[in-house]
Design an enzyme around this catalytic site. Structure first.
Site, mmCIF file in Angstrom:
data_model
loop_
_atom_site.group_PDB
_atom_site.id
_atom_site.type_symbol
_atom_site.label_atom_id
_atom_site.label_comp_id
_atom_site.label_asym_id
_atom_site.label_seq_id
_atom_site.Cartn_x
_atom_site.Cartn_y
_atom_site.Cartn_z
ATOM 1 N N ASP A 114 0.925 -1.223 0.029
ATOM 2 C CA ASP A 114 -0.011 0.040 -0.137
ATOM 3 C C ASP A 114 1.136 1.227 -0.060
ATOM 4 O OD1 ASP A 114 -1.866 1.754 0.286
ATOM 5 O OD2 ASP A 114 -2.123 1.765 2.489
ATOM 6 N N GLU A 161 -1.408 -1.675 -4.615
ATOM 7 C CA GLU A 161 -2.719 -1.021 -4.486
ATOM 8 C C GLU A 161 -2.552 0.302 -5.463
ATOM 9 O OE1 GLU A 161 -5.708 1.231 -1.291
ATOM 10 O OE2 GLU A 161 -4.779 -0.530 -0.770
ATOM 11 N N ASP A 221 -2.170 0.903 7.379
ATOM 12 C CA ASP A 221 -1.467 0.823 6.259
ATOM 13 C C ASP A 221 -0.814 -1.011 5.750
ATOM 14 O OD1 ASP A 221 -0.916 3.576 5.459
ATOM 15 O OD2 ASP A 221 -0.344 3.704 7.558
#
Length: 169
Positions: A11, A71, A143
């Site tokens: 991420d 992502e 996260d």
């Protein structure tokens, strides 16, 4: 006998980049590790990107994943935020490419849909499902949970795509 595959989920972010590593063996997915890379905010942009790249390289060197799920950018508060996030994504993708990793990018809504059942899920719902699916991970920051969610989504997609290829050559 099925072989184990090690997947890395990321991420990306310039302030915090979450990462998570899982193992896939057949239909079973299990937690290996997770963390967050936090480049010091007082550093210049190039130095922060260097810290981010080195952090990802350290994860690659230690856990030796064979594939990565990243992502995609979904929105930013303003143009400056979008630009900075783009820099972090670029550094992330570059270090993965440098290491000849197979990279698959997933939209945030797709990851949430795969894990929670709705693309509009809140971060808390994603973290809850990550803890349910990977209980050995323990407490996971937002996260790192997003990164593990990307890895879980990729593991599921890989399995589904492999089954579809077997049934429909």
């Amino acid at each position: 006998m099925s072989l184990q595959t090690v997947l890395l989920g990321i991420d990306p972010g310039l302030v915090r980049t979450g990462w998570g590593v899982i193992a896939c063996e057949g239909a079973k997915m299990s937690w290996i590790a997770h963390g967050v890379i936090t480049p010091p905010t007082h550093l210049a942009l190039a130095e922060r990107l260097g810290v981010l790249s080195q952090g990802i390289q350290d994860v690659l060197n230690f856990y030796c994943p064979t594939e990565a799920a990243v992502e995609e950018v979904f929105m930013a508060k303003n143009a400056q935020s979008a630009l900075l996030l783009g820099h972090a994504r670029g550094a992330t993708l570059a270090i993965l490419a440098h290491n000849k990793m197979r990279v698959t990018e997933y939209a945030t809504r797709h990851i949430k849909q795969a894990l929670v059942g709705t693309g509009g899920a809140q971060k808390e719902q994603v973290a809850f499902m990550v803890r349910r699916l990977l209980p050995q991970a323990g407490t996971v920051s937002a996260d790192a949970a997003d990164a593990l969610a990307a890895a879980l989504c990729h593991g599921t997609e890989r399995k589904t795509n492999r089954l579809l290829k077997v049934k429909h050559p």
